[in-house]
Design a protein around this motif. Structure first.
Motif, PDB file in Angstrom:
ATOM      1  N   CYS A 110       0.088  11.504   1.686  1.00  0.00           N
ATOM      2  CA  CYS A 110      -1.147  12.277   1.832  1.00  0.00           C
ATOM      3  C   CYS A 110      -1.820  12.468   0.479  1.00  0.00           C
ATOM      4  O   CYS A 110      -3.061  12.408   0.376  1.00  0.00           O
ATOM      5  CB  CYS A 110      -0.841  13.629   2.477  1.00  0.00           C
ATOM      6  N   ALA A 114      -5.524  11.355  -0.653  1.00  0.00           N
ATOM      7  CA  ALA A 114      -6.451  12.312  -1.266  1.00  0.00           C
ATOM      8  C   ALA A 114      -6.957  11.810  -2.618  1.00  0.00           C
ATOM      9  O   ALA A 114      -8.136  11.991  -2.964  1.00  0.00           O
ATOM     10  CB  ALA A 114      -5.756  13.667  -1.434  1.00  0.00           C
ATOM     11  N   GLU A 115      -6.082  11.172  -3.389  1.00  0.00           N
ATOM     12  CA  GLU A 115      -6.503  10.629  -4.686  1.00  0.00           C
ATOM     13  C   GLU A 115      -7.542   9.523  -4.516  1.00  0.00           C
ATOM     14  O   GLU A 115      -8.528   9.457  -5.243  1.00  0.00           O
ATOM     15  CB  GLU A 115      -5.270  10.090  -5.420  1.00  0.00           C
ATOM     16  N   TYR A 117      -9.544   9.224  -1.951  1.00  0.00           N
ATOM     17  CA  TYR A 117     -10.769   9.858  -1.452  1.00  0.00           C
ATOM     18  C   TYR A 117     -11.554  10.469  -2.603  1.00  0.00           C
ATOM     19  O   TYR A 117     -12.778  10.324  -2.688  1.00  0.00           O
ATOM     20  CB  TYR A 117     -10.420  10.928  -0.421  1.00  0.00           C
ATOM     21  N   GLY A 198      -4.033  14.924   8.068  1.00  0.00           N
ATOM     22  CA  GLY A 198      -4.785  14.846   6.821  1.00  0.00           C
ATOM     23  C   GLY A 198      -4.797  13.433   6.258  1.00  0.00           C
ATOM     24  O   GLY A 198      -5.837  12.950   5.778  1.00  0.00           O
ATOM     25  N   THR A 199      -3.662  12.745   6.330  1.00  0.00           N
ATOM     26  CA  THR A 199      -3.600  11.370   5.839  1.00  0.00           C
ATOM     27  C   THR A 199      -4.506  10.453   6.650  1.00  0.00           C
ATOM     28  O   THR A 199      -5.223   9.617   6.094  1.00  0.00           O
ATOM     29  CB  THR A 199      -2.150  10.860   5.899  1.00  0.00           C
ATOM     30  N   LEU A 202      -8.242  11.267   5.801  1.00  0.00           N
ATOM     31  CA  LEU A 202      -8.603  10.810   4.454  1.00  0.00           C
ATOM     32  C   LEU A 202      -8.708   9.287   4.393  1.00  0.00           C
ATOM     33  O   LEU A 202      -9.606   8.752   3.745  1.00  0.00           O
ATOM     34  CB  LEU A 202      -7.570  11.317   3.447  1.00  0.00           C
TER      35      LEU A 202
END
Length: 368
Positions: A110, A114-115, A117, A198-199, A202
């Motif tokens: 995740c 996020a990185e 994104y 979330g993963t 994203l």
């Protein structure tokens, strides 16, 4: 009765010993694969200097390696002696390992999403926050410490670890009706489910943003031809690498982890009686495949493979039309870095340059 019990124990030992080669093979393949992946990630000097994405990939490989090396020997021992996990302390430790490394793997993947994104969709903030190797290391440290605390709660009395039906692994007592144990099971399951969702979101956002930016750059006029050429280079190399590495890793991790996450919820819903008796064992076996598959993603999806694919693709295009200009060399495990280390700057300049024609049109309309 005593003779019958001894006979059953001897039969279980003989049956368990016959199944030892499989967990031993999984242990060897998982450990060797992750060691090779870590070594492959450390070969290039430029890759070692890469920041956040590369560090998180290494963190996931190290997490898988530690999980394999710590949990697998206990599992192998239980096949040789079914009484091994009757020790309450060893059972609690085995349960902690499975809880921790399952949750840590989901958190690291995740964080990778996020990185990506932040790098693609929030390029200005990405540079302002100095998201680099040290930043990713702090994120990994935070993941390990926070998850270690959460997974230690059963040992502190919030839940109880027990041997599961197959007697080959220990986990939290997720069928308990005690309010405290139920609360911890729901907490753990909800955290894992949020990481999975979330993963997925994203990854969809990253892929959608890249495709949208590529479409805008190709279909709309720009003030500089070089910007358009730079984005073509990005879309042919870095974009493909980012999407393939991130999405492939996410699919493997989520597919292997989802059954175990679902199993934590099923005892508390009405459909639990419909689930097969061996579903829990199947869930943990699927989860144990994850650290075996992950490293081969890093090994196989190397930069050289993408170079070969791009070369073949360009040769096929050249047979129909003129070959496109060669694109700058990109780094797989930190695609933000090209030879001039300004891909993020290029992405930001793309957005600025793409927005310029719109502003001019609006100004012309206002003046007219």
């Amino acid at each position: 009765t005593g003779t019958l019990m001894v006979t059953r124990v001897d039969a279980s030992l003989e049956h368990g010993a016959g199944r030892v080669p499989l967990p031993v093979l999984m242990f060897v393949v998982g450990a060797v694969g992750n060691l090779v992946a870590i070594a492959a990630l450390s070969v290039s000097q430029r890759e070692r200097k890469s920041s956040a994405f590369y560090t998180l990939v290494c963190g996931l490989a190290v997490t898988d390696l530690l999980g394999t090396c710590l949990a697998s020997p206990i599992t192998i021992a239980t096949y040789l002696d079914p009484h091994v996990l009757m020790d309450s302390h060893l059972c609690a430790f085995h349960s902690f390992l499975l809880l921790f490394f399952s949750l840590a793997g989901l958190s690291v993947i995740c964080a990778m999403a996020a990185e990506r994104y932040a790098a693609i969709c929030c390029a200005f903030k990405y540079r302002r926050w100095h998201v680099d190797r040290s930043f990713a290391q702090r994120v990994l440290l935070g993941i390990y410490l926070s998850h270690a605390l959460v997974c230690c709660l059963p040992a502190m009395g919030m839940a109880r670890s027990e041997r599961q039906r197959s007697n080959t692994w220990c986990f939290i007592e997720w069928r308990s009706q005690a309010p405290v144990a139920t609360a911890y099971t729901v907490l753990y399951g909800a955290t894992s489910l949020l990481l999975i969702l979330g993963t997925i979101l994203l990854n969809l956002a990253v892929c959608g943003a890249l495709l949208l930016m590529r479409r805008r750059t190709v279909t709309q006029p720009v003030t500089r031809a070089s910007v358009r050429e730079r984005w073509r280079a990005l879309s042919s190399a870095a974009e493909t690498q980012m999407i393939v590495v991130l999405v492939t890793t996410s699919v493997v991790v989520l597919t292997c982890s989802a059954p175990l996450v679902v199993s934590t919820y099923t005892p508390h819903v009405s459909i639990y009686s419909w689930i097969p008796r061996d579903a829990d064992l199947a869930a943990i076996r699927i989860a144990s495949v994850n650290p075996i598959l992950d490293p081969w993603i890093y090994i196989l999806l190397r930069r050289s493979l993408f170079r070969h694919i791009r070369t073949v693709s360009q040769r096929r295009r050249s047979s129909v039309r003129t070959s496109p200009p060669s694109s700058p060399q990109t780094n797989l495990f930190y695609p933000d870095l090209t030879r001039d280390d300004h891909v993020i700057t290029q992405l930001m300049s793309n957005r600025m340059c793409v927005s310029v024609p719109h502003d001019k049109k609006r100004l012309n309309r206002a003046v007219s």
